[in-house]
Motif scaffolding. Structure first.
Motif, PDB file in Angstrom:
ATOM      1  N   THR A  43       0.827  -1.205   0.000  1.00  0.00           N
ATOM      2  CA  THR A  43       0.000   0.000   0.000  1.00  0.00           C
ATOM      3  C   THR A  43       0.863   1.258   0.000  1.00  0.00           C
ATOM      4  O   THR A  43       0.470   2.297  -0.525  1.00  0.00           O
ATOM      5  N   SER A  44       2.050   1.146   0.578  1.00  0.00           N
ATOM      6  CA  SER A  44       2.919   2.331   0.654  1.00  0.00           C
ATOM      7  C   SER A  44       3.351   2.819  -0.727  1.00  0.00           C
ATOM      8  O   SER A  44       3.831   3.949  -0.856  1.00  0.00           O
ATOM      9  N   GLU A  45       3.149   1.983  -1.762  1.00  0.00           N
ATOM     10  CA  GLU A  45       3.441   2.467  -3.121  1.00  0.00           C
ATOM     11  C   GLU A  45       2.512   3.613  -3.506  1.00  0.00           C
ATOM     12  O   GLU A  45       2.788   4.349  -4.451  1.00  0.00           O
ATOM     13  N   LEU A  46       1.410   3.748  -2.801  1.00  0.00           N
ATOM     14  CA  LEU A  46       0.416   4.757  -3.170  1.00  0.00           C
ATOM     15  C   LEU A  46       0.680   6.121  -2.548  1.00  0.00           C
ATOM     16  O   LEU A  46      -0.034   7.081  -2.830  1.00  0.00           O
ATOM     17  N   ILE A  47       1.642   6.186  -1.650  1.00  0.00           N
ATOM     18  CA  ILE A  47       1.945   7.499  -1.068  1.00  0.00           C
ATOM     19  C   ILE A  47       3.377   7.889  -1.439  1.00  0.00           C
ATOM     20  O   ILE A  47       4.214   7.031  -1.684  1.00  0.00           O
ATOM     21  N   GLN A  48       3.585   9.169  -1.483  1.00  0.00           N
ATOM     22  CA  GLN A  48       4.915   9.650  -1.836  1.00  0.00           C
ATOM     23  C   GLN A  48       5.560  10.253  -0.601  1.00  0.00           C
ATOM     24  O   GLN A  48       4.972  11.103   0.059  1.00  0.00           O
ATOM     25  N   GLU A  49       6.767   9.781  -0.314  1.00  0.00           N
ATOM     26  CA  GLU A  49       7.505  10.343   0.816  1.00  0.00           C
ATOM     27  C   GLU A  49       8.891  10.739   0.327  1.00  0.00           C
ATOM     28  O   GLU A  49       9.564   9.937  -0.324  1.00  0.00           O
ATOM     29  N   THR A  50       9.280  11.920   0.675  1.00  0.00           N
ATOM     30  CA  THR A  50      10.617  12.353   0.271  1.00  0.00           C
ATOM     31  C   THR A  50      11.638  11.821   1.275  1.00  0.00           C
ATOM     32  O   THR A  50      11.322  11.677   2.471  1.00  0.00           O
ATOM     33  N   PRO A  51      12.847  11.517   0.829  1.00  0.00           N
ATOM     34  CA  PRO A  51      13.871  11.056   1.775  1.00  0.00           C
ATOM     35  C   PRO A  51      14.142  12.123   2.839  1.00  0.00           C
ATOM     36  O   PRO A  51      14.092  13.322   2.536  1.00  0.00           O
ATOM     37  N   LEU A  52      14.409  11.675   4.043  1.00  0.00           N
ATOM     38  CA  LEU A  52      14.670  12.622   5.134  1.00  0.00           C
ATOM     39  C   LEU A  52      16.175  12.823   5.299  1.00  0.00           C
ATOM     40  O   LEU A  52      16.952  11.881   5.109  1.00  0.00           O
ATOM     41  N   PRO A  53      16.577  14.006   5.690  1.00  0.00           N
ATOM     42  CA  PRO A  53      17.974  14.176   6.092  1.00  0.00           C
ATOM     43  C   PRO A  53      18.202  13.457   7.419  1.00  0.00           C
ATOM     44  O   PRO A  53      17.239  13.130   8.118  1.00  0.00           O
ATOM     45  N   GLU A  54      19.464  13.225   7.763  1.00  0.00           N
ATOM     46  CA  GLU A  54      19.748  12.575   9.037  1.00  0.00           C
ATOM     47  C   GLU A  54      19.221  13.438  10.176  1.00  0.00           C
ATOM     48  O   GLU A  54      19.302  14.662  10.140  1.00  0.00           O
TER      49      GLU A  54
END
Lengths: 254, 277
Positions: free
Chosen positions: B255-266
């Motif tokens: 299901t997580s393919e359906l949401i977009q998350e940008t990579p986080l900085p450390e």
């Protein structure tokens, strides 16, 4: 009305020498958990989503206010989902403490003694629902010792087991718990359940025989604690309980 | 992006859905209630109950809202044998072959409570353990191989009606079953699981894994499942891997393919209590 939610999931243990084996499903499980809360039309708000070394032991400790860190503390959102290692006693006794094991690049130590160090909902804390997918940190025989953790916290979920009856590293428990509790989701509005019912259905996914799914809730009276344990939903916006009673329920894999 | 599409149900589909609810769970809905199609599900709901199914696999959900240990329709308190027999009968109604049932268990759900003195943290009153309900849980095998993700789970009301039901028992492609059987041979011929640091192999088994009951995708793979145990027995949550015949981890759609998350900085330490490692 939505809730403010966070996830903290640890897959990488070996590279930092934290003692436990890696858990490749834990970080994707966090993604699965977030996806339902994000897709829900309840307007839930993501507060933080840290993985691996960015999940710190201090996020779960009251002393020093680490749990209130706006950048990742577990007591800052309304809902917190943790996936990673826990510590098991083999076997636990009625006074056994329960532990989480993170592998952080800050906020040491990584081991959190829940009953001694975690206090949720006190002071400026907000946490109402704490979802633990970490194996043993909710031993049925020692649940009465969880009382101090509930300082406004409504419900916690977890598993009770040991080395022979453990949870397996799997995305599906967190995924399905999230689907059942996130609030209305397209196509699956009908599955929305109370936290207790949701975890009784999902907490036994990919666990070994003898492992239990456990839900614990606080209330002012016996009836209040039981009602919250069995019927409170994440989206209900109930007021914080006055904690005089704690009630729990559990089901064990055959 | 998912676009809910309500009302895209023809009369025969609606009738078939109602019939299924009645046949499987003895749930009968008023003719005025619509059957709603939304994303990959069909659902009919009243204030008292719902019955839903997925359109992309054999997955049913049912609930009587009066079911529960503290609800008007109560929970079944009869013997386990009767619940196992009910499960067999239900499987027949569902069209599930007897030889696909790997095992059936009656699980017991318990409740307990204590009153604590907040000043001393001492227990001052205890409500002893009591059984809240029983749940019947059936696991699946297909042509001898386990299908780990399939299940039938239900609870009965006091009057022996389905209180809730979740069946996730998708049709399996022959090719997947064939591959799982081939993997079974590989395991019996000494297939070696990859080594893991600070863990040792606990079990190796071939079978079939698929996506869970609540979801927008259906995805299924044959796999060799390896469970490892930590060398430190106090560390809980055992690593579990699903490998293909080449020893490559199997990946199911999510299901997580359906949401977009940008990579986080450390993450940076912001407060004094966050001591460096």
């Amino acid at each position: 009305m939505g809730v403010r939610f966070s996830t903290g999931c640890v897959s990488t243990y070996v590279a930092r020498g934290c003692g436990g084996p890696d858990l490749p499903a834990a970080v994707p499980e966090g993604g699965a958990f977030r996806s339902w809360y994000t897709l829900s039309t309840a307007k839930n708000v993501l507060i933080s989503r840290w993985d691996n070394g960015d999940v710190w032991g201090s996020d779960f400790r009251d002393a020093g206010g680490g749990d209130l860190d706006t950048g990742g503390g577990a007591d800052y959102p309304d809902v917190y989902f943790y996936a990673g290692h826990g510590i098991c006693q083999n076997p636990p006794s009625p006074t056994s403490p329960d532990f989480l094991l993170t592998c952080g690049n800050f906020g040491k130590p990584d081991m959190v003694n829940i009953q001694q160090q975690s206090r949720f909902g006190n002071g400026f804390g907000h946490l109402k629902f704490w979802f633990l997918d970490a194996s043993c940190p909710m031993d049925v025989v020692s649940l009465a010792t969880w009382f101090p953790v509930f300082q406004g916290l409504h419900i916690a979920t977890g598993n009770s087991g040991n080395a022979n009856s453990d949870v397996l590293d799997s995305q599906q428990r967190g995924d399905q718990l999230s689907a059942y509790t996130a609030g209305p989701v397209p196509g699956f509005n009908f599955v929305q359940r109370s936290v207790g019912d949701a975890w009784m259905r999902t907490g036994l996914i990919d666990v070994q025989s003898g492992c239990s799914a456990v839900v614990i809730a606080a209330g002012e009276t016996f009836a209040d604690a039981e009602d919250r344990r069995d019927h409170e939903r994440v989206q209900e916006n109930r007021r914080n309980p006055i904690t005089h009673w704690i009630a729990w329920r559990w089901v064990t894999r055959a | 992006m998912i676009n809910p599409r309500e009302g895209c149900v023809d009369k025969s589909e609606a009738t078939s859905h109602r019939d299924l609810a009645a046949r499987l769970c003895n749930l009968r809905f008023d003719d005025a209630l619509p059957v709603i199609a939304e994303v990959n599900t069909l659902c009919i709901a009243s204030p008292d109950a719902y019955f839903a199914q997925r359109l992309d696999c054999r997955t049913y959900f049912a609930q009587r809202h009066g079911y529960g240990h503290d609800r008007p329709e109560g929970v079944f308190r009869g013997p386990e044998d009767e619940q196992i027999a009910y499960c067999r009968e239900l499987c027949k109604r569902l069209g599930i072959a007897h030889d696909e049932i790997a095992r059936t268990d009656v699980l017991h759900e318990f409740g307990q409570a204590v009153q604590i003195d907040p000043k001393t943290n001492q227990v001052v009153d205890t409500r002893p353990r009591r059984e809240l309900r029983t749940i019947v849980h059936a696991e699946r095998r297909a042509k001898g191989v386990p299908v780990w993700s399939s299940h039938l789970t239900f609870g009965l009301t006091a009057q022996r009606e389905v209180g809730f039901l979740e069946l996730h028992w998708p049709d399996l492609p022959e090719a997947v079953i064939r591959e799982a059987r081939r993997m079974t041979e590989m395991v019996s011929c000494g297939w070696q699981a990859p080594e893991q640091t600070v863990a040792e192999v606990e079990s190796v088994e071939a079978g079939i894994v698929h996506t869970p009951a609540v979801g927008y995708f259906f995805d299924v793979h044959a796999a060799i499942r390896v469970i490892y145990r930590s060398l430190d027995p106090n560390i809980g949550r055992k690593p579990m891997y699903h490998f293909d015949r080449h020893g490559v981890p199997v990946r199911l759609r999510q299901t997580s393919e359906l949401i977009q998350e940008t990579p986080l900085p450390e993450r940076r330490a912001q407060s004094a209590q966050a001591c460096p490692a």
